[in-house]
Design a protein around this motif. Sequence first.
Motif, short mmCIF file in Angstrom:
data_model
loop_
_atom_site.label_atom_id
_atom_site.label_comp_id
_atom_site.label_asym_id
_atom_site.label_seq_id
_atom_site.Cartn_x
_atom_site.Cartn_y
_atom_site.Cartn_z
N THR A 19 7.66 12.79 54.96
CA THR A 19 7.94 13.92 54.07
C THR A 19 7.58 13.50 52.65
OG1 THR A 19 10.23 13.25 53.67
CG2 THR A 19 9.84 14.77 55.52
N VAL A 20 7.05 14.44 51.89
CA VAL A 20 6.64 14.17 50.51
C VAL A 20 7.12 15.31 49.63
CG1 VAL A 20 4.70 13.60 49.00
CG2 VAL A 20 4.51 13.16 51.45
N CYS A 21 7.61 14.99 48.44
CA CYS A 21 8.07 16.00 47.50
C CYS A 21 7.18 16.01 46.26
CB CYS A 21 9.52 15.73 47.09
SG CYS A 21 10.22 17.03 46.05
N TYR A 22 6.82 17.22 45.83
CA TYR A 22 5.99 17.42 44.64
C TYR A 22 6.80 18.29 43.68
CZ TYR A 22 2.62 16.40 48.35
OH TYR A 22 1.96 15.84 49.42
N THR A 23 6.88 17.89 42.41
CA THR A 23 7.72 18.62 41.47
C THR A 23 7.00 18.91 40.15
OG1 THR A 23 8.65 16.63 40.44
CG2 THR A 23 9.79 17.49 42.38
N ALA A 24 7.51 19.92 39.47
CA ALA A 24 7.20 20.17 38.06
C ALA A 24 8.55 20.40 37.40
CB ALA A 24 6.28 21.36 37.89
N ASP A 46 2.92 16.38 61.85
CA ASP A 46 2.76 14.98 61.42
C ASP A 46 3.41 14.73 60.07
OD1 ASP A 46 1.01 16.25 59.66
OD2 ASP A 46 -0.75 15.13 60.28
N SER A 47 3.67 15.80 59.29
CA SER A 47 4.27 15.63 57.96
C SER A 47 4.76 16.97 57.43
CB SER A 47 3.26 15.03 56.97
OG SER A 47 2.09 15.83 56.90
N LEU A 48 5.72 16.88 56.50
CA LEU A 48 6.22 18.05 55.79
C LEU A 48 6.10 17.78 54.30
CD1 LEU A 48 9.14 20.39 56.44
CD2 LEU A 48 9.08 19.20 54.22
N HIS A 49 5.54 18.74 53.58
CA HIS A 49 5.29 18.62 52.15
C HIS A 49 6.13 19.67 51.43
CE1 HIS A 49 1.91 15.90 52.97
NE2 HIS A 49 1.93 16.58 54.10
N TYR A 50 6.97 19.22 50.50
CA TYR A 50 7.98 20.07 49.86
C TYR A 50 7.67 20.20 48.37
CZ TYR A 50 12.78 21.66 48.82
OH TYR A 50 13.89 22.37 48.43
N VAL A 51 7.53 21.44 47.92
CA VAL A 51 7.21 21.72 46.52
C VAL A 51 8.39 22.40 45.85
CG1 VAL A 51 5.71 23.07 44.99
CG2 VAL A 51 4.74 21.96 47.01
N THR A 52 8.77 21.90 44.66
CA THR A 52 9.84 22.54 43.90
C THR A 52 9.54 22.42 42.41
OG1 THR A 52 12.24 22.78 43.73
CG2 THR A 52 11.38 20.53 43.71
N THR A 53 10.05 23.37 41.64
CA THR A 53 9.91 23.32 40.18
C THR A 53 11.27 23.64 39.56
OG1 THR A 53 9.28 25.67 39.98
CG2 THR A 53 7.49 24.07 40.26
N SER A 54 11.45 23.12 38.34
CA SER A 54 12.75 23.25 37.68
C SER A 54 12.58 23.49 36.19
CB SER A 54 13.54 21.96 37.90
OG SER A 54 14.73 21.97 37.15
N GLY A 55 13.46 24.34 35.65
CA GLY A 55 13.45 24.58 34.21
C GLY A 55 13.93 23.37 33.44
N GLY A 56 14.81 22.58 34.04
CA GLY A 56 15.32 21.37 33.41
C GLY A 56 14.84 20.14 34.15
N SER A 57 15.67 19.11 34.09
CA SER A 57 15.34 17.85 34.77
C SER A 57 15.99 17.81 36.15
CB SER A 57 15.84 16.67 33.93
OG SER A 57 15.67 15.46 34.63
#
Length: 197
Positions: free
Chosen positions: A163-168, A128-139
Amino acid sequence: MKKLLYIDACVNRDISRTERLAQALLKEMNKNGEYEVETLCLEDEDLKLFTGKESAGREQLTRAGIYEGPMFDYAKQFASADRILVAAPYWDFTFPARMKCYLEQICVTGLTFTFSSKGIPGGLCHADSLHYVTTSGGSIGDLNLGYEYVEKLCKVYYGINKTVCYTAEGLDIEGNSVEEIMKAAEEEAIREYRKYA
């Protein structure tokens, strides 16, 4: 019981900030215990570059309607999941190479998508959905190309429209507090997930 597929594409797993954020989200996603969590750690998999020979072999099998053997295991697992969580660090505007190898393995006509008589793709995936997590040292800004690629595959091929993206972000910028950024990202991810769950 429903199945939640967790695809871990993190490389520096012991210190991975992407893994940390994904684990916080995973805990929220399954806080009621409604999912059987199936973890696929790409670092532990024998993922190889897809060659022309393998592509031709797979094409021959799919045209004959044959989907047996390990070549199709990843696609079957992905197609049958009820919800999907991907953890992929932000590398060179996208994600680590193993993630691309994995995506090539799951793009299988007849398992994750099909084509109409007019050549229009249609999804066969159950999620029903895909949730994508990523983190980055910069912007990351508007260059979140890894997520955008996965999002397009989901919507155009797989039939996963949510689909939803979550970032730091900014984790390696001098003067930034990694702990503060990570805690804020974890809280934001949980808030965002509750909107879409």
